[in-house]
Design an enzyme around this catalytic site. Structure first.
Site, PDB file in Angstrom:
ATOM      1  N   TYR A  52      51.206 -48.591 -61.712  1.00 48.48           N
ATOM      2  CA  TYR A  52      49.806 -48.240 -61.443  1.00 48.48           C
ATOM      3  C   TYR A  52      48.925 -49.078 -62.345  1.00 48.48           C
ATOM      4  O   TYR A  52      49.154 -49.145 -63.549  1.00 48.48           O
ATOM      5  CB  TYR A  52      49.546 -46.748 -61.683  1.00 48.48           C
ATOM      6  N   GLU A  54      45.075 -49.432 -61.957  1.00 50.68           N
ATOM      7  CA  GLU A  54      43.647 -49.367 -61.598  1.00 50.68           C
ATOM      8  C   GLU A  54      42.832 -50.140 -62.627  1.00 50.68           C
ATOM      9  O   GLU A  54      43.068 -50.040 -63.828  1.00 50.68           O
ATOM     10  CB  GLU A  54      43.193 -47.906 -61.552  1.00 50.68           C
ATOM     11  N   ASP A 198      34.002 -64.607 -42.966  1.00 52.80           N
ATOM     12  CA  ASP A 198      35.305 -63.952 -42.840  1.00 52.80           C
ATOM     13  C   ASP A 198      36.269 -64.994 -42.283  1.00 52.80           C
ATOM     14  O   ASP A 198      36.282 -65.252 -41.081  1.00 52.80           O
ATOM     15  CB  ASP A 198      35.174 -62.744 -41.906  1.00 52.80           C
ATOM     16  N   THR A 224      42.157 -62.622 -44.931  1.00 53.16           N
ATOM     17  CA  THR A 224      43.485 -62.021 -45.007  1.00 53.16           C
ATOM     18  C   THR A 224      44.413 -63.063 -45.629  1.00 53.16           C
ATOM     19  O   THR A 224      44.097 -64.256 -45.655  1.00 53.16           O
ATOM     20  CB  THR A 224      44.036 -61.647 -43.619  1.00 53.16           C
ATOM     21  N   LYS A 227      47.796 -64.505 -42.283  1.00 55.54           N
ATOM     22  CA  LYS A 227      47.681 -65.254 -41.014  1.00 55.54           C
ATOM     23  C   LYS A 227      48.027 -66.721 -41.290  1.00 55.54           C
ATOM     24  O   LYS A 227      49.156 -66.984 -41.676  1.00 55.54           O
ATOM     25  CB  LYS A 227      46.300 -65.022 -40.420  1.00 55.54           C
ATOM     26  N   ARG A 233      50.972 -59.284 -46.108  1.00 53.62           N
ATOM     27  CA  ARG A 233      49.824 -58.623 -45.499  1.00 53.62           C
ATOM     28  C   ARG A 233      48.893 -58.188 -46.627  1.00 53.62           C
ATOM     29  O   ARG A 233      49.312 -57.518 -47.568  1.00 53.62           O
ATOM     30  CB  ARG A 233      50.270 -57.413 -44.687  1.00 53.62           C
TER      31      ARG A 233
HETATM   32  C1  LIG Z   1      42.597 -60.162 -38.712  1.00 51.14           C
HETATM   33  C2  LIG Z   1      41.169 -60.090 -39.045  1.00 51.14           C
HETATM   34  C3  LIG Z   1      40.663 -59.113 -39.927  1.00 51.14           C
HETATM   35  C4  LIG Z   1      41.393 -57.860 -40.313  1.00 51.14           C
HETATM   36  O1  LIG Z   1      42.546 -57.922 -40.925  1.00 51.14           O
HETATM   37  P1  LIG Z   1      43.489 -56.641 -41.074  1.00 51.14           P
HETATM   38  O2  LIG Z   1      44.337 -57.088 -42.207  1.00 51.14           O
HETATM   39  O3  LIG Z   1      44.202 -56.499 -39.771  1.00 51.14           O
HETATM   40  O4  LIG Z   1      42.655 -55.456 -41.409  1.00 51.14           O
HETATM   41  C5  LIG Z   1      39.334 -59.202 -40.303  1.00 51.14           C
HETATM   42  N1  LIG Z   1      38.549 -60.178 -39.845  1.00 51.14           N
HETATM   43  C6  LIG Z   1      38.975 -61.106 -38.972  1.00 51.14           C
HETATM   44  C7  LIG Z   1      38.033 -62.148 -38.486  1.00 51.14           C
HETATM   45  C8  LIG Z   1      40.297 -61.087 -38.533  1.00 51.14           C
HETATM   46  O5  LIG Z   1      40.704 -61.975 -37.621  1.00 51.14           O
END
Ligand SMILES: *Cc1c(COP(=O)(O)O)cnc(C)c1O
Length: 413
Positions: A52, A54, A198, A224, A227, A233
């Protein structure tokens, strides 16, 4: 993988082994998926899970942090270098929670935000009514040009001047073109809005220097890590130094409790991998493969939204092929090809059964597939669509997909 201990839990072991087989024998064309390296997988399964912690390095609410601090500091250092970021928060649990923290850091509930429409390639967390973002904030939305399929920057400017949003969001889930970050920044400056990028989908390509990087000049950027970045993840947030305190406060204690230290170690590993020269070669091949895929599909009379791609993905309008998105997804599943249904701009059909599918090349490229393999993949894809009512033919294609895929081992299996 060799599951020395897990093999004693029969139910879970069986499911995992079956999933390994599925991943090895199947063709992964879902644009948001990838195969993490065995090093990343190892880090995710380590004893850091037990801790932990935090707080942030040097300022924790629990004892015993000397090694966790090393992990987090290293992850931050690598992310800063990779994206040329002033400040990095490595703790967000995934993309949507990261975006929730970004909004919390810059906005109050009810504030106006400008984002891309979901059916034009935006993400749920960019203001969709069923998502927290659409419930808590007042989203107004821009779209892509109906003719070209490109984001209509004139429309963005017009809506921004009219609506005076407090934040403008760019960066998408199903958009295949380069994003004009500089123009977004100009428009935001003109109307006094924060800029939020994003880059969940394209982070790996940006890190490799193949797409424009908004990190140095946008107020805040989320991504993220699972990807194109090919890590565990999870997510990270990057921002200008002047916003560091409010962003950190929003992640913890605003949104989250204890960070997932094992995942953060895996993020550090993935960021380290992305800093290596091989990653640039990998990222370049992702884009080459996507371009070849788009061209080959167009040659077979598939209608690609925006006419092609600059990145790792493409969206196909399946209308002229007589199958909708969900039908295409299910049909391809029968032969071992995974794709995701996708809306097309101004889709006349509902999101559960939209008109298109989205394809991506990050996963197949990780397995080592190249241009000539992509040509083969498109021919398998097209044969499947043509054979939609022929069970025997589909069975034959399934065998072909399996034989083809088994030539390219999945990392970690
Ligand atoms: C995949 C994605 C997310 C969210 O990711 P999660 O890990 O599935 O919550 C946010 N923004 C965009 C543009 C995405 O393609």
């Amino acid at each position: 993988m060799d599951y020395k201990y897990l093999s004693k839990d029969e139910g879970i072991y069986k499911a995992i082994k079956a999933e390994e087989k599925r991943q090895s024998e199947g063709m992964e064309l879902i644009a948001s998926e990838n195969y993490a390296s065995p090093v990343v997988l190892e880090a995710m399964g380590c004893v850091l899970n037990n801790k932990y912690s935090e707080g942030y390095p040097g300022h924790r609410y629990y004892g015993g942090q000397e090694f966790v601090d090393d992990v987090e500091n290293l992850a931050i250092k690598r992310a800063k270098k990779l994206f040329n970021a002033e400040h990095v928060n490595i703790q967000p649990l995934s993309g949507s929670p990261a975006n929730a923290a970004v909004y919390m850091a810059f906005l109050k509930p009810g504030d106006k935000v400008l984002g891309l429409k979901l059916d034009h390639g935006g993400h749920l967390s960019h203001g969709h009514p069923v998502n927290f973002s659409g419930m808590l904030y007042n989203f107004v939305q821009y779209g892509v040009d109906a003719e070209t399929g490109y984001v209509d920057m004139d429309e963005v400017a017009e809506i921004a001047r009219q609506e005076k949003p407090k934040m403008i969001v760019a960066g998408y889930s199903a958009y295949s073109r380069e994003i004009e970050w500089e123009k977004f920044k100009q428009i935001a400056d003109e109307v006094g809005a924060f800029t939020f990028a994003d880059i969940a989908h394209t982070a790996g390509l940006i890190a490799a220097g193949l797409l424009n990087n908004p990190v140095p000049f946008f107020d805040v950027v989320s991504t993220t890590t699972h990807k194109t970045l090919r890590g565990p993840r999870g997510a990270i947030i990057m921002c200008l130094e002047k916003y560091a305190p409010q962003v950190d406060r929003a992640v913890f204690p605003g949104m989250q409790g204890g960070p997932h230290d094992h995942i953060n170690a895996a993020k550090a590993v993935a960021l380290g991998e992305a800093l290596k020269p091989e990653f640039k070669v990998y990222a370049r091949q992702i884009i080459t493969n996507a371009k070849v895929m788009a061209e080959e599909l167009a040659n077979k009379d598939y209608k690609i939204i925006s006419g092609g791609t600059d990145n790792h993905l493409l969206v196909i309008d399946m209308t002229n092929k007589g199958v909708a998105g969900k039908e295409t997804e299910i049909l391809l599943d029968k032969v071992g090809i995974s794709v995701s249904r996708s809306t097309i701009p101004n889709d006349p059909n509902p999101p559960m059964n939209p008109s298109g599918v989205r394809l991506g090349t990050p996963a197949i490229t990780t397995r080592g597939m190249r241009e000539k393999d992509v040509i083969k993949i498109v021919s398998l894809f097209d044969k499947t669509i043509i054979s939609k009512n022929k069970a025997a033919e589909l069975n034959k294609i399934k065998k072909e997909v399996k034989e083809f895929c088994l030539r390219f081992p999945v990392p970690g299996i």
